[in-house]
Design a protein around this motif. Sequence first.
Motif, short mmCIF file in Angstrom:
data_model
loop_
_atom_site.label_atom_id
_atom_site.label_comp_id
_atom_site.label_asym_id
_atom_site.label_seq_id
_atom_site.Cartn_x
_atom_site.Cartn_y
_atom_site.Cartn_z
N GLN A 8 27.09 -31.72 0.89
CA GLN A 8 26.23 -31.33 -0.21
C GLN A 8 26.77 -31.78 -1.56
OE1 GLN A 8 24.94 -27.17 -0.06
NE2 GLN A 8 25.64 -27.03 2.05
N GLY A 9 27.83 -32.59 -1.53
CA GLY A 9 28.44 -33.05 -2.76
C GLY A 9 29.76 -32.35 -3.01
N LEU A 10 30.26 -32.48 -4.24
CA LEU A 10 31.54 -31.90 -4.62
C LEU A 10 31.34 -30.46 -5.04
CD1 LEU A 10 34.45 -32.99 -4.80
CD2 LEU A 10 34.07 -33.31 -7.25
N LEU A 11 32.03 -29.52 -4.36
CA LEU A 11 31.90 -28.10 -4.63
C LEU A 11 33.28 -27.50 -4.86
CD1 LEU A 11 29.35 -27.09 -1.84
CD2 LEU A 11 28.84 -27.61 -4.23
N ARG A 12 33.32 -26.45 -5.67
CA ARG A 12 34.58 -25.76 -5.94
C ARG A 12 34.82 -24.69 -4.88
NH1 ARG A 12 35.81 -22.27 -11.44
NH2 ARG A 12 37.86 -21.50 -10.86
N SER A 13 36.01 -24.70 -4.29
CA SER A 13 36.34 -23.71 -3.26
C SER A 13 36.51 -22.33 -3.89
CB SER A 13 37.63 -24.11 -2.54
OG SER A 13 38.07 -23.08 -1.68
N ALA A 14 36.09 -21.31 -3.14
CA ALA A 14 36.28 -19.94 -3.60
C ALA A 14 37.72 -19.51 -3.45
CB ALA A 14 35.37 -18.99 -2.83
N LEU A 15 38.48 -20.20 -2.60
CA LEU A 15 39.89 -19.89 -2.41
C LEU A 15 40.73 -20.65 -3.42
CD1 LEU A 15 40.51 -19.86 1.45
CD2 LEU A 15 40.67 -17.94 -0.12
#
Length: 464
Positions: free
Chosen positions: A389-396
Amino acid sequence: MAQPRRLEPSSGSRGEAALHQAWERFARGEDDLRGVRPEIAISWHRCRDQYRVDPGLTEAPAAVAEVDHALQHDVVFAELGFRAASLAHEVGSLGGIVTIADGTGRVLAQWGDQVTGAAAAEANLAPWFCWAEGATGTNGMGTALLAYTPVLVRGAEHWCAAFQDWTCAGVAVRDVVTREPVAVLNISCWRGDLPASVATWLGNAATKTQRILRRRAKDDSAELIAAFTQAKAASPAPLAAVDAAGRVVLADDTAGVLLGIPGATPAPDPAVRWKPELPEFIRAARYAAEQAKRNRAWTGSTQILTRLASEPTSISFRPVFLTGHLVGTVVSFGVSDGDPLPRAADDGPLRAQPHRMVATRENRMVLLRLPEVSFAQSDGNDVWLSTDQGLLRSALPGLDRLETELSGSGFLRVHRQYVVNLSRIREVERRYKGELFLVMDDREQTMVPVSRRNAPTVRRALEI
């Protein structure tokens, strides 16, 4: 004598009103988080869905009567106390207070403005009360205990409505071996804001305090290596000296082969210790460390599959202590002594493997199946996921934590900045000096570098 600063109510801005509306919607059960910072949105999810903290809570609960912590942590508390006390006058002149809490969120001490201290006391923001996120919701101290960088919580970002007149900033000091929180330093203002420099100051205070733990960890390494050497002289069995996090300080040549790490190569620095390629071994070593902390006379054994055998190999753990605290275990291969560790067939796995990863996109939480993630890249303490889905920021936060969560799930640490999904590697490129690069199957066909230290592990994992 100077008079305590009188605090006046502050007028809310349009942004604060929008934030409060988002909080009201989310507390009612809606998932519309427009205008909420990602780190706060993640905390709210934990408070509502995991901890089930009552947003109508008006004061912090009392902490548990007894909290067990290692003796060397008292040195950390003393160092943070010195730094907090030295800042108390400056913070007090701004109408703020400085607090220190332990790794469970139990407040230990407080300094600063008298008027603010009185307001804090009404909410039990005082010694012997608990401000862990699971007890009092999103707040500077509790949320910092779950983060790897300084945390700022303003006004309506607090989960409990009664605390929304506060602005708080906190930072956790973490054990350099286990990465578990030891203490938290927090600055709070009531109906006021904090200076822009607060995050920098907190970060510097945590870094300087952690140097104490790093020096102690190197002393622990020396004791662990000495115990390894003594055991090696008395036993022909393959041996490894392992810290409380399951990382190897020293292994002989045979144990190194079994664990997939270099043999006879000491790694005393906690930042660069060897990580075995066997997640089952790491989980067993961590379990052994926890048992030994409770009972110094404990020894234990289990069976694991190693890289060279089709049948399980017996391993035994013998704890090593220095001045009363656990520094690690000496592991013997082919030996079965002590209490048996729990097996998956009896007590369930020592740690369940994740089936999904959580990321953030603007104001939404994104649940990802593991095959959707090509690789993870660290940017400071932020982690970015390359996904379908593209570049996403991890919640961890923190690549080390993500690596631990994904151990045994087909992901491998190949560089200090990268963890890759082995099933998403399309090609392997070898440069003229022997450097390895992994060509991933994302849209950009990203080339991920492999560090020299991790190259042998990558070759074994890919069977090349």
